[in-house]
Design an enzyme around this catalytic site. Structure first.
Site, PDB file in Angstrom:
ATOM      1  N   HIS A  69       0.854  -1.192   0.000  1.00 37.64           N
ATOM      2  CA  HIS A  69       0.000   0.000   0.000  1.00 37.64           C
ATOM      3  C   HIS A  69       0.895   1.248   0.000  1.00 37.64           C
ATOM      4  CE1 HIS A  69      -2.818   3.075   1.280  1.00 37.64           C
ATOM      5  NE2 HIS A  69      -3.774   2.271   0.847  1.00 37.64           N
TER       6      HIS A  69
ATOM      7  N   GLU B  42      -3.905   1.809  -7.370  1.00 40.55           N
ATOM      8  CA  GLU B  42      -4.314   2.942  -6.543  1.00 40.55           C
ATOM      9  C   GLU B  42      -3.395   4.130  -6.832  1.00 40.55           C
ATOM     10  OE1 GLU B  42      -6.518   1.750  -2.761  1.00 40.55           O
ATOM     11  OE2 GLU B  42      -4.401   1.520  -2.310  1.00 40.55           O
TER      12      GLU B  42
HETATM   13  P1  PGA Z   1      -9.501   6.150   0.323  1.00 39.25           P
HETATM   14  O1  PGA Z   1      -8.313   5.125   0.560  1.00 39.25           O
HETATM   15  O2  PGA Z   1     -10.684   5.346  -0.192  1.00 39.25           O
HETATM   16  O3  PGA Z   1      -9.773   6.767   1.634  1.00 39.25           O
HETATM   17  O4  PGA Z   1      -9.029   7.141  -0.718  1.00 39.25           O
HETATM   18  C1  PGA Z   1      -8.079   4.088  -0.338  1.00 39.25           C
HETATM   19  C2  PGA Z   1      -6.826   3.354   0.032  1.00 39.25           C
HETATM   20  O5  PGA Z   1      -5.853   3.984   0.476  1.00 39.25           O
HETATM   21  O6  PGA Z   1      -6.775   2.115  -0.084  1.00 39.25           O
END
Ligand code: PGA
Length: 255
Positions: free
Chosen positions: A97, A167
């Site tokens: 992440h 992401e």
């Molecule tokens: P968020 O986070 O939905 O609050 O933008 C997503 C993530 O970091 O996995």
């Protein structure tokens, strides 16, 4: 065979602050999941709250870890092992992440964590994503490098366990610059599949689940799943609100 049910993952990050709150949110989500058929839901609470699943006999709600250490056991203060997570019934672990990368996880560290996770028969949710975009496409080489390093040593037969979560860092959290668009996700999904096809083969590229994460909410969820053709969603903030997360689950179940 590719699992066509959408994969909806809650990443609670360092929330909530009490076990009582964690239980309440988890219970509410489990009730919503009970009534849905065609969707797979995973909740990734902070490690101290992993016990919450033990209280509920709902096999449809899966448990995930937010991170793991790659060594099996020993003198590693503050770390948790794959066996510990497995012992709590964890079936998925988020690896790489951007918030872990910001704390120092390198591509090499992430690769070791992915290999350890697979070895424990747990599915890694392998997160990738660029900090920012540029007009020369350097961000594409950055993504390619993340994939090549992260999957180094992962065999063809192990690839079925991997879920890739795209992401873009600029679209994550309350400081997000803007939301990504379903088209941006779709383009990235094609790019990722091409890399996987070159590393492995077309079948593996076809079958791999690629999900989207970054400011997912009940208003944009279905466009990422439909127009963006995401195989699922990784939800941060809105996964702590059982109403909002519930509507994302219900949307996904109807697709
Ligand atoms: P968020 O986070 O939905 O609050 O933008 C997503 C993530 O970091 O996995």
């Amino acid at each position: 065979m590719k699992d066509t049910n959408k994969l909806i993952i809650a990443n609670w990050k360092m929330n909530p602050q009490t076990k009582k709150e964690a239980e309440v949110i988890f219970n509410k989500i489990s009730i919503i999941v009970k009534s849905q058929k065609r969707v797979e839901v995973v909740v990734c609470p902070p490690h101290p709250f992993l016990f919450i699943k033990d209280k509920i006999k709902n096999i449809k709600l899966h448990l995930g870890g937010q991170d793991v250490f790659f060594e099996k056991e020993g003198s590693y203060t503050g770390e948790v092992s794959t066996s510990m997570l497995k012992n709590f019934g964890v079936e998925y672990i988020i690896v790489g992440h951007s918030e872990r990368r910001a704390q120092g996880d390198s591509n090499q560290t992430i690769n070791k964590k992915i290999l350890a996770t697979i070895k424990a028969s747990i599915n890694p949710i392998f997160c990738i994503g660029e900090q920012k975009r540029d007009n020369n496409g350097f961000y594409l080489s950055f993504i390619k490098e993340q994939i090549h390093s992260g999957l180094y040593g992962v065999t063809k037969s192990q690839m079925g366990k991997i879920v890739i979560a795209y992401e873009p860092v600029w679209a994550i959290g309350s400081n997000a610059i803007r939301e990504a668009t379903p088209v941006e996700f779709m383009e990235m999904k094609i790019f990722i599949k091409k890399i996987i096809a070159d590393m492995y083969d077309i079948k593996i590229a076809n079958d791999i689940r690629i999900i989207y994460g970054g400011s997912v909410n009940p208003l944009n969820a279905s466009s990422f799943l439909k127009e963006g053709e995401a195989d699922g969603l990784l939800v941060g903030r809105d996964s702590l609100n059982s109403k909002k997360f519930g509507s994302i689950i219900s949307l996904a179940a109807t697709l």
